[in-house]
Design a protein around this motif. Structure first.
Motif, PDB file in Angstrom:
ATOM      1  N   PHE A  55     -60.923  34.340 -33.244  1.00 39.31           N
ATOM      2  CA  PHE A  55     -60.846  32.881 -33.324  1.00 39.31           C
ATOM      3  C   PHE A  55     -61.889  32.324 -34.283  1.00 39.31           C
ATOM      4  CE2 PHE A  55     -62.382  28.816 -31.311  1.00 39.31           C
ATOM      5  CZ  PHE A  55     -61.427  28.017 -31.893  1.00 39.31           C
ATOM      6  N   LEU A  56     -63.096  32.882 -34.239  1.00 46.02           N
ATOM      7  CA  LEU A  56     -64.142  32.415 -35.148  1.00 46.02           C
ATOM      8  C   LEU A  56     -63.789  32.709 -36.605  1.00 46.02           C
ATOM      9  CD1 LEU A  56     -67.385  33.390 -33.231  1.00 46.02           C
ATOM     10  CD2 LEU A  56     -66.458  31.106 -33.602  1.00 46.02           C
ATOM     11  N   ILE A  57     -63.133  33.832 -36.840  1.00 46.24           N
ATOM     12  CA  ILE A  57     -62.794  34.225 -38.211  1.00 46.24           C
ATOM     13  C   ILE A  57     -61.591  33.437 -38.729  1.00 46.24           C
ATOM     14  CG2 ILE A  57     -61.964  36.129 -39.638  1.00 46.24           C
ATOM     15  CD1 ILE A  57     -63.677  37.975 -37.813  1.00 46.24           C
ATOM     16  N   THR A  58     -60.522  33.369 -37.921  1.00 44.58           N
ATOM     17  CA  THR A  58     -59.270  32.772 -38.392  1.00 44.58           C
ATOM     18  C   THR A  58     -59.152  31.273 -38.124  1.00 44.58           C
ATOM     19  OG1 THR A  58     -58.103  33.242 -36.322  1.00 44.58           O
ATOM     20  CG2 THR A  58     -58.050  34.941 -38.055  1.00 44.58           C
ATOM     21  N   GLU A  59     -59.854  30.778 -37.114  1.00 42.44           N
ATOM     22  CA  GLU A  59     -59.764  29.390 -36.664  1.00 42.44           C
ATOM     23  C   GLU A  59     -58.327  28.990 -36.337  1.00 42.44           C
ATOM     24  OE1 GLU A  59     -61.886  26.774 -39.317  1.00 42.44           O
ATOM     25  OE2 GLU A  59     -63.749  27.256 -38.281  1.00 42.44           O
ATOM     26  N   ASP A  60     -57.620  29.889 -35.671  1.00 42.78           N
ATOM     27  CA  ASP A  60     -56.258  29.627 -35.211  1.00 42.78           C
ATOM     28  C   ASP A  60     -56.340  28.923 -33.855  1.00 42.78           C
ATOM     29  OD1 ASP A  60     -53.534  29.655 -34.772  1.00 42.78           O
ATOM     30  OD2 ASP A  60     -53.494  31.751 -34.119  1.00 42.78           O
ATOM     31  N   PRO A  61     -55.755  27.730 -33.706  1.00 42.58           N
ATOM     32  CA  PRO A  61     -55.852  27.000 -32.440  1.00 42.58           C
ATOM     33  C   PRO A  61     -55.267  27.761 -31.250  1.00 42.58           C
ATOM     34  CG  PRO A  61     -55.050  25.546 -34.168  1.00 42.58           C
ATOM     35  CD  PRO A  61     -55.080  26.932 -34.736  1.00 42.58           C
ATOM     36  N   ASP A  62     -54.209  28.531 -31.465  1.00 46.20           N
ATOM     37  CA  ASP A  62     -53.626  29.286 -30.355  1.00 46.20           C
ATOM     38  C   ASP A  62     -54.590  30.362 -29.858  1.00 46.20           C
ATOM     39  OD1 ASP A  62     -51.286  27.806 -30.380  1.00 46.20           O
ATOM     40  OD2 ASP A  62     -50.356  29.112 -31.884  1.00 46.20           O
ATOM     41  N   LEU A  63     -55.261  31.041 -30.778  1.00 41.66           N
ATOM     42  CA  LEU A  63     -56.279  32.019 -30.376  1.00 41.66           C
ATOM     43  C   LEU A  63     -57.431  31.327 -29.662  1.00 41.66           C
ATOM     44  CD1 LEU A  63     -56.570  34.504 -33.380  1.00 41.66           C
ATOM     45  CD2 LEU A  63     -55.681  34.952 -31.105  1.00 41.66           C
ATOM     46  N   GLY A  64     -57.774  30.123 -30.099  1.00 46.06           N
ATOM     47  CA  GLY A  64     -58.837  29.363 -29.455  1.00 46.06           C
ATOM     48  C   GLY A  64     -58.494  29.004 -28.018  1.00 46.06           C
ATOM     49  N   ARG A  65     -57.257  28.600 -27.792  1.00 49.41           N
ATOM     50  CA  ARG A  65     -56.835  28.281 -26.423  1.00 49.41           C
ATOM     51  C   ARG A  65     -56.840  29.532 -25.545  1.00 49.41           C
ATOM     52  NH1 ARG A  65     -53.047  25.745 -29.366  1.00 49.41           N
ATOM     53  NH2 ARG A  65     -53.383  23.534 -29.640  1.00 49.41           N
ATOM     54  N   LEU A  66     -56.351  30.645 -26.090  1.00 48.03           N
ATOM     55  CA  LEU A  66     -56.353  31.905 -25.346  1.00 48.03           C
ATOM     56  C   LEU A  66     -57.783  32.330 -25.028  1.00 48.03           C
ATOM     57  CD1 LEU A  66     -54.826  34.318 -24.170  1.00 48.03           C
ATOM     58  CD2 LEU A  66     -54.880  35.344 -26.452  1.00 48.03           C
ATOM     59  N   PHE A  67     -58.669  32.210 -25.999  1.00 49.80           N
ATOM     60  CA  PHE A  67     -60.077  32.554 -25.790  1.00 49.80           C
ATOM     61  C   PHE A  67     -60.696  31.687 -24.701  1.00 49.80           C
ATOM     62  CE2 PHE A  67     -64.483  31.436 -27.116  1.00 49.80           C
ATOM     63  CZ  PHE A  67     -65.089  32.592 -26.674  1.00 49.80           C
ATOM     64  N   ALA A  68     -60.430  30.389 -24.735  1.00 47.34           N
ATOM     65  CA  ALA A  68     -60.981  29.481 -23.718  1.00 47.34           C
ATOM     66  C   ALA A  68     -60.488  29.858 -22.328  1.00 47.34           C
ATOM     67  CB  ALA A  68     -60.608  28.038 -24.052  1.00 47.34           C
ATOM     68  N   ASN A  69     -59.209  30.173 -22.212  1.00 47.32           N
ATOM     69  CA  ASN A  69     -58.676  30.563 -20.902  1.00 47.32           C
ATOM     70  C   ASN A  69     -59.232  31.895 -20.433  1.00 47.32           C
ATOM     71  OD1 ASN A  69     -57.110  28.285 -20.400  1.00 47.32           O
ATOM     72  ND2 ASN A  69     -55.471  29.051 -21.717  1.00 47.32           N
ATOM     73  N   LEU A  70     -59.444  32.827 -21.348  1.00 48.62           N
ATOM     74  CA  LEU A  70     -60.056  34.102 -20.960  1.00 48.62           C
ATOM     75  C   LEU A  70     -61.496  33.900 -20.486  1.00 48.62           C
ATOM     76  CD1 LEU A  70     -58.678  36.515 -23.690  1.00 48.62           C
ATOM     77  CD2 LEU A  70     -58.215  36.604 -21.241  1.00 48.62           C
ATOM     78  N   GLU A  71     -62.186  32.950 -21.069  1.00 49.91           N
ATOM     79  CA  GLU A  71     -63.544  32.659 -20.597  1.00 49.91           C
ATOM     80  C   GLU A  71     -63.515  32.087 -19.185  1.00 49.91           C
ATOM     81  OE1 GLU A  71     -66.482  33.499 -21.651  1.00 49.91           O
ATOM     82  OE2 GLU A  71     -65.643  34.442 -23.421  1.00 49.91           O
ATOM     83  N   LEU A  72     -62.502  31.274 -18.884  1.00 47.72           N
ATOM     84  CA  LEU A  72     -62.377  30.784 -17.501  1.00 47.72           C
ATOM     85  C   LEU A  72     -62.104  31.929 -16.542  1.00 47.72           C
ATOM     86  CD1 LEU A  72     -60.368  27.460 -17.844  1.00 47.72           C
ATOM     87  CD2 LEU A  72     -62.784  27.767 -17.355  1.00 47.72           C
ATOM     88  N   PHE A  73     -61.238  32.865 -16.943  1.00 47.71           N
ATOM     89  CA  PHE A  73     -61.002  34.042 -16.110  1.00 47.71           C
ATOM     90  C   PHE A  73     -62.268  34.870 -15.961  1.00 47.71           C
ATOM     91  CE2 PHE A  73     -56.334  33.823 -17.151  1.00 47.71           C
ATOM     92  CZ  PHE A  73     -55.943  33.576 -15.846  1.00 47.71           C
ATOM     93  N   GLY A  74     -63.090  34.893 -17.002  1.00 46.77           N
ATOM     94  CA  GLY A  74     -64.330  35.649 -16.953  1.00 46.77           C
ATOM     95  C   GLY A  74     -65.307  35.115 -15.920  1.00 46.77           C
ATOM     96  N   MET A  75     -65.173  33.853 -15.548  1.00 51.88           N
ATOM     97  CA  MET A  75     -66.030  33.312 -14.481  1.00 51.88           C
ATOM     98  C   MET A  75     -65.783  34.041 -13.165  1.00 51.88           C
ATOM     99  SD  MET A  75     -66.140  29.254 -15.027  1.00 51.88           S
ATOM    100  CE  MET A  75     -66.529  28.537 -16.586  1.00 51.88           C
ATOM    101  N   TRP A  76     -64.547  34.442 -12.940  1.00 56.40           N
ATOM    102  CA  TRP A  76     -64.243  35.201 -11.716  1.00 56.40           C
ATOM    103  C   TRP A  76     -64.955  36.547 -11.735  1.00 56.40           C
ATOM    104  CZ3 TRP A  76     -62.646  32.801  -7.687  1.00 56.40           C
ATOM    105  CH2 TRP A  76     -61.897  31.642  -7.832  1.00 56.40           C
TER     106      TRP A  76
END
Length: 141
Positions: A55-76
């Motif tokens: 996401f940092l390299i490509t700045e693709d919004p879909d990858l950004g949304r996926l990354f954000a959701n994975l970070e929420l899962f990472g809280m678990w």
């Protein structure tokens, strides 16, 4: 936009450090608990790091949304790690475990907010690129 990108990069590096610390502590405590933490929810931690870098390299919004959701899962993962450590280690490290997992959860929450803000900025800049007239002329005319 640059400030958000820099904070996102720094937070991702800090998340990698916290991930390594928790991974090492859990595997020293119990290999089975470390493996379950690594795989619960399905590979959220390693995928978040890989997709975050993409996401940092490509700045693709879909990858950004996926990354954000994975970070929420990472809280678990952090909550699971805290529970494992509280039940498997004596009370000597109780305060350290709680502070370490609170830091991990705060980093993940800030990563989520930074990723969401950066995705919004990327989409706004794409939307504004379609406007050919200056904003004042567009509104007044």
């Amino acid at each position: 936009a640059a400030r958000t990108l820099v904070s996102l990069t720094c937070l991702l590096a800090f998340d990698l450090m916290v991930f390594s610390l928790v991974f090492w502590i859990l595997f020293k405590t119990s290999a089975a608990a470390g493996l379950v933490w690594f795989l619960l929810p399905p590979l959220a931690q390693p995928l978040a790091l890989i997709i975050g870098l993409l996401f940092l390299i490509t700045e693709d919004p879909d990858l950004g949304r996926l990354f954000a959701n994975l970070e929420l899962f990472g809280m678990w993962n952090a909550i699971f790690a805290l529970l494992v450590l509280l039940f498997s280690i004596l009370l000597d490290s109780f305060l350290f475990d709680i502070v370490a997992m609170a830091v991990a959860i705060c980093v993940k929450a800030m990563l989520f907010m930074s990723a969401a803000a950066h995705v919004a900025q990327i989409e706004a800049s794409k939307d504004l690129s379609f406007i050919s007239a200056p904003q004042g002329d567009f509104v007044a005319g």
